[in-house]
Write an enzyme that holds these catalytic residues in place. Structure first.
Site, PDB file in Angstrom:
ATOM      1  N   THR A  90      47.121  46.407  43.709  1.00  0.00           N
ATOM      2  CA  THR A  90      46.486  47.551  43.810  1.00  0.00           C
ATOM      3  C   THR A  90      46.725  48.114  45.130  1.00  0.00           C
ATOM      4  O   THR A  90      46.390  47.577  46.194  1.00  0.00           O
ATOM      5  CB  THR A  90      44.935  47.585  43.585  1.00  0.00           C
TER       6      THR A  90
ATOM      7  N   GLU B  85      47.592  46.204  37.566  1.00  0.00           N
ATOM      8  CA  GLU B  85      47.017  45.472  36.789  1.00  0.00           C
ATOM      9  C   GLU B  85      45.423  45.884  36.319  1.00  0.00           C
ATOM     10  O   GLU B  85      44.820  46.046  37.288  1.00  0.00           O
ATOM     11  CB  GLU B  85      46.989  44.075  37.240  1.00  0.00           C
ATOM     12  N   PHE B  86      44.970  45.736  35.112  1.00  0.00           N
ATOM     13  CA  PHE B  86      43.751  46.192  34.846  1.00  0.00           C
ATOM     14  C   PHE B  86      42.859  45.284  34.204  1.00  0.00           C
ATOM     15  O   PHE B  86      41.665  45.520  33.804  1.00  0.00           O
ATOM     16  CB  PHE B  86      43.730  47.383  33.869  1.00  0.00           C
ATOM     17  N   LEU B  87      43.113  43.915  34.423  1.00  0.00           N
ATOM     18  CA  LEU B  87      42.574  42.805  33.673  1.00  0.00           C
ATOM     19  C   LEU B  87      41.066  42.648  34.600  1.00  0.00           C
ATOM     20  O   LEU B  87      40.928  42.742  35.520  1.00  0.00           O
ATOM     21  CB  LEU B  87      43.238  41.434  33.841  1.00  0.00           C
ATOM     22  N   LYS B  88      40.241  42.278  33.549  1.00  0.00           N
ATOM     23  CA  LYS B  88      38.749  41.732  34.139  1.00  0.00           C
ATOM     24  C   LYS B  88      38.817  40.440  34.239  1.00  0.00           C
ATOM     25  O   LYS B  88      39.148  39.486  33.452  1.00  0.00           O
ATOM     26  CB  LYS B  88      37.634  42.195  33.146  1.00  0.00           C
ATOM     27  N   GLU B  89      38.330  39.752  35.401  1.00  0.00           N
ATOM     28  CA  GLU B  89      37.728  38.685  35.686  1.00  0.00           C
ATOM     29  C   GLU B  89      36.774  37.819  34.499  1.00  0.00           C
ATOM     30  O   GLU B  89      35.825  38.662  34.259  1.00  0.00           O
ATOM     31  CB  GLU B  89      37.413  38.036  36.960  1.00  0.00           C
TER      32      GLU B  89
ATOM     33  N   GLY C  65      21.426  49.487  37.549  1.00  0.00           N
ATOM     34  CA  GLY C  65      21.117  48.125  38.159  1.00  0.00           C
ATOM     35  C   GLY C  65      21.518  48.132  39.585  1.00  0.00           C
ATOM     36  O   GLY C  65      21.399  48.978  40.348  1.00  0.00           O
TER      37      GLY C  65
ATOM     38  N   CYS D 219      36.970  43.936  43.306  1.00  0.00           N
ATOM     39  CA  CYS D 219      37.850  45.030  43.236  1.00  0.00           C
ATOM     40  C   CYS D 219      37.318  46.258  43.670  1.00  0.00           C
ATOM     41  O   CYS D 219      37.550  47.019  44.386  1.00  0.00           O
ATOM     42  CB  CYS D 219      38.800  45.095  41.973  1.00  0.00           C
TER      43      CYS D 219
ATOM     44  N   LYS E  79      36.213  47.203  47.218  1.00  0.00           N
ATOM     45  CA  LYS E  79      37.506  47.209  48.373  1.00  0.00           C
ATOM     46  C   LYS E  79      38.464  48.502  47.859  1.00  0.00           C
ATOM     47  O   LYS E  79      38.752  49.401  48.542  1.00  0.00           O
ATOM     48  CB  LYS E  79      38.294  45.980  47.814  1.00  0.00           C
TER      49      LYS E  79
HETATM   50  N1  NAD Z   1      41.477  39.958  40.731  1.00  0.00           N
HETATM   51  C1  NAD Z   1      41.205  40.787  39.844  1.00  0.00           C
HETATM   52  O1  NAD Z   1      40.523  40.992  39.003  1.00  0.00           O
HETATM   53  C2  NAD Z   1      42.239  42.005  40.120  1.00  0.00           C
HETATM   54  C3  NAD Z   1      42.351  42.843  39.040  1.00  0.00           C
HETATM   55  C4  NAD Z   1      43.243  43.828  39.009  1.00  0.00           C
HETATM   56  C5  NAD Z   1      43.934  44.008  40.167  1.00  0.00           C
HETATM   57  N2  NAD Z   1      43.852  43.143  41.300  1.00  0.00           N
HETATM   58  C6  NAD Z   1      44.569  43.324  42.523  1.00  0.00           C
HETATM   59  O2  NAD Z   1      45.637  42.358  42.250  1.00  0.00           O
HETATM   60  C7  NAD Z   1      46.149  42.059  43.600  1.00  0.00           C
HETATM   61  C8  NAD Z   1      45.950  40.312  43.728  1.00  0.00           C
HETATM   62  O3  NAD Z   1      44.538  40.066  43.441  1.00  0.00           O
HETATM   63  P1  NAD Z   1      44.179  38.750  43.324  1.00  0.00           P
HETATM   64  O4  NAD Z   1      42.817  38.705  43.097  1.00  0.00           O
HETATM   65  O5  NAD Z   1      45.104  37.973  42.178  1.00  0.00           O
HETATM   66  O6  NAD Z   1      44.549  38.079  44.781  1.00  0.00           O
HETATM   67  P2  NAD Z   1      44.461  36.636  45.473  1.00  0.00           P
HETATM   68  O7  NAD Z   1      43.899  36.670  46.774  1.00  0.00           O
HETATM   69  O8  NAD Z   1      43.506  35.740  44.325  1.00  0.00           O
HETATM   70  O9  NAD Z   1      45.771  36.070  45.418  1.00  0.00           O
HETATM   71  C9  NAD Z   1      46.922  36.671  46.091  1.00  0.00           C
HETATM   72  C10 NAD Z   1      47.892  35.355  46.430  1.00  0.00           C
HETATM   73  O10 NAD Z   1      48.949  35.985  47.075  1.00  0.00           O
HETATM   74  C11 NAD Z   1      49.342  34.993  48.075  1.00  0.00           C
HETATM   75  N3  NAD Z   1      50.260  35.498  48.849  1.00  0.00           N
HETATM   76  C12 NAD Z   1      50.131  36.282  50.078  1.00  0.00           C
HETATM   77  N4  NAD Z   1      51.212  36.453  50.557  1.00  0.00           N
HETATM   78  C13 NAD Z   1      52.238  35.890  50.203  1.00  0.00           C
HETATM   79  C14 NAD Z   1      53.748  36.006  50.280  1.00  0.00           C
HETATM   80  N5  NAD Z   1      54.329  36.421  51.327  1.00  0.00           N
HETATM   81  N6  NAD Z   1      54.383  35.226  49.318  1.00  0.00           N
HETATM   82  C15 NAD Z   1      53.781  34.586  48.616  1.00  0.00           C
HETATM   83  N7  NAD Z   1      52.546  34.333  48.202  1.00  0.00           N
HETATM   84  C16 NAD Z   1      51.779  35.233  48.901  1.00  0.00           C
HETATM   85  C17 NAD Z   1      48.026  34.320  48.396  1.00  0.00           C
HETATM   86  O11 NAD Z   1      48.255  33.039  49.030  1.00  0.00           O
HETATM   87  C18 NAD Z   1      47.364  34.375  47.269  1.00  0.00           C
HETATM   88  O12 NAD Z   1      47.396  33.103  46.557  1.00  0.00           O
HETATM   89  C19 NAD Z   1      45.362  42.769  44.625  1.00  0.00           C
HETATM   90  O13 NAD Z   1      45.866  43.939  45.167  1.00  0.00           O
HETATM   91  C20 NAD Z   1      43.976  43.027  43.802  1.00  0.00           C
HETATM   92  O14 NAD Z   1      43.187  44.308  44.156  1.00  0.00           O
HETATM   93  C21 NAD Z   1      42.907  42.170  41.330  1.00  0.00           C
END
Ligand code: NAD
Length: 283
Positions: free
Chosen positions: A121, A154-158, A259, A266, A269
């Site tokens: 994002t 990406e729009f997935l929900k944990e 609530g 997300c 942030k």
């Molecule tokens: N978690 C969610 O539900 C979700 C949903 C939609 C979008 N997003 C977005 O997706 C992105 C990733 O989120 P996430 O929750 O997967 O993050 P995360 O912190 O779980 O994972 C990020 C990974 O990137 C790795 N990384 C960092 N720099 C790197 C590099 N140069 N080379 C290789 N690996 C590297 C880190 O070690 C880490 O494992 C964010 O922008 C987030 O806002 C997250």
């Protein structure tokens, strides 16, 4: 088709595994050595229903691989997805250091055409920064190699990530060339065959769509909390009000529960980053 996914966190691991399940040859890359060692041994660092089985099955089928080095796979893939973190900076803006580091590594090492697709994002305009970062590295090397950037937020929900990825409401894709569109169409072929909506648009609109979606959902929660406060003032029951307005098809019932406010990894942030981005743009 072979792709690499950089960042094997929540989004990278789920997306990479699901693409592998769709028959794509995927290498997941992460700089976290422990994470990659564990994944190689079959230990999954997060709990997500169905993920472990899917990872193990696709590793066994040799469609899913793990490495710490993007340079090892860069020559064998046409498409690299970037799913690295975009944490909040001190002022609330999105810290793009990981995103731009991936772009630098690609610019420093690519030998042939690459399409770099951002799944993280990121603020509107980041694809342009990524493009400039890659080009700067190519200029330093005094080489001219064709490349494209694209956005596929990406729009997935944990907790529901596999289902959200495999049966999406929509896939949003921002592209600026026919070649990029063709490659992404090929990758999402199975989705298109199943009539899932893959919505192609320009990159700025795709980047904006992700923030607008999260801001809209966060607004509904905050709005409903304000309505709950007003209900308390006048003696109304917010749950009845929710049912009353949620049954209006133009409004719908989701994200209308009063609530403790919104949380998770997300919304806070992304809302801060969205505000910070446009505060600086509009001043
Ligand atoms: N978690 C969610 O539900 C979700 C949903 C939609 C979008 N997003 C977005 O997706 C992105 C990733 O989120 P996430 O929750 O997967 O993050 P995360 O912190 O779980 O994972 C990020 C990974 O990137 C790795 N990384 C960092 N720099 C790197 C590099 N140069 N080379 C290789 N690996 C590297 C880190 O070690 C880490 O494992 C964010 O922008 C987030 O806002 C997250």
């Amino acid at each position: 088709m072979k792709i690499a996914i950089v960042g094997t966190g929540y989004v990278g691991l789920v997306s990479g595994t699901c693409f592998a399940e769709m028959g794509v040859d995927v290498t997941c890359v992460d700089i976290d050595i422990n994470k990659i060692e564990n994944l190689t041994k079959g230990f999954i660092p997060i709990y997500e229903p169905g993920l472990e089985d899917l990872v193990l099955r696709n590793v066994k089928a040799e469609r899913l691989h793990f490495t710490t080095k993007l340079t090892e796979v860069l020559d064998s893939v046409q498409m690299v997805f970037s799913a690295v973190g975009t944490p909040s900076d001190e002022d609330g803006s999105a810290d793009l250091k990981y995103v731009l580091e991936v772009a630098r590594t690609i610019g420093q090492n690519m030998k042939e055409y690459v399409l770099l697709v951002t799944k993280s994002t990121v603020p509107v305009g980041t694809a342009l920064l990524i493009r400039q970062t890659i080009q700067k590295e190519l200029d330093k090397r005094k080489v001219s190699i064709d490349f494209d950037v694209a956005s596929n937020p990406e729009f997935l929900k944990e907790g529901d990530a596999i289902k959200d990825f495999m049966s999406p409401d929509r896939v949003v894709v921002g592209v600026e060339s026919e070649k990029a569109k063709e490659l992404i169409t090929k990758l999402y072929r199975a989705f298109l065959l199943n009539n899932f909506r893959v919505i192609f648009m320009d990159i700025l609109s795709a980047e904006m769509t992700k923030y607008a979606a999260n801001a809209m959902l966060a607004t509904r929660i905050s709005f409903m909390n304000d309505i709950a406060n007003l209900c308390e003032l006048v003696g109304a029951d917010v749950n009845m009000v929710r049912k009353g307005i949620g049954s209006n098809q133009r409004i719908g019932g989701k994200f209308l529960y009063a609530g403790c406010g919104y949380g998770g990894s997300c919304f806070p942030k992304d809302v801060k980053a969205f505000k910070s981005h446009f505060r600086t743009k509009l001043l």
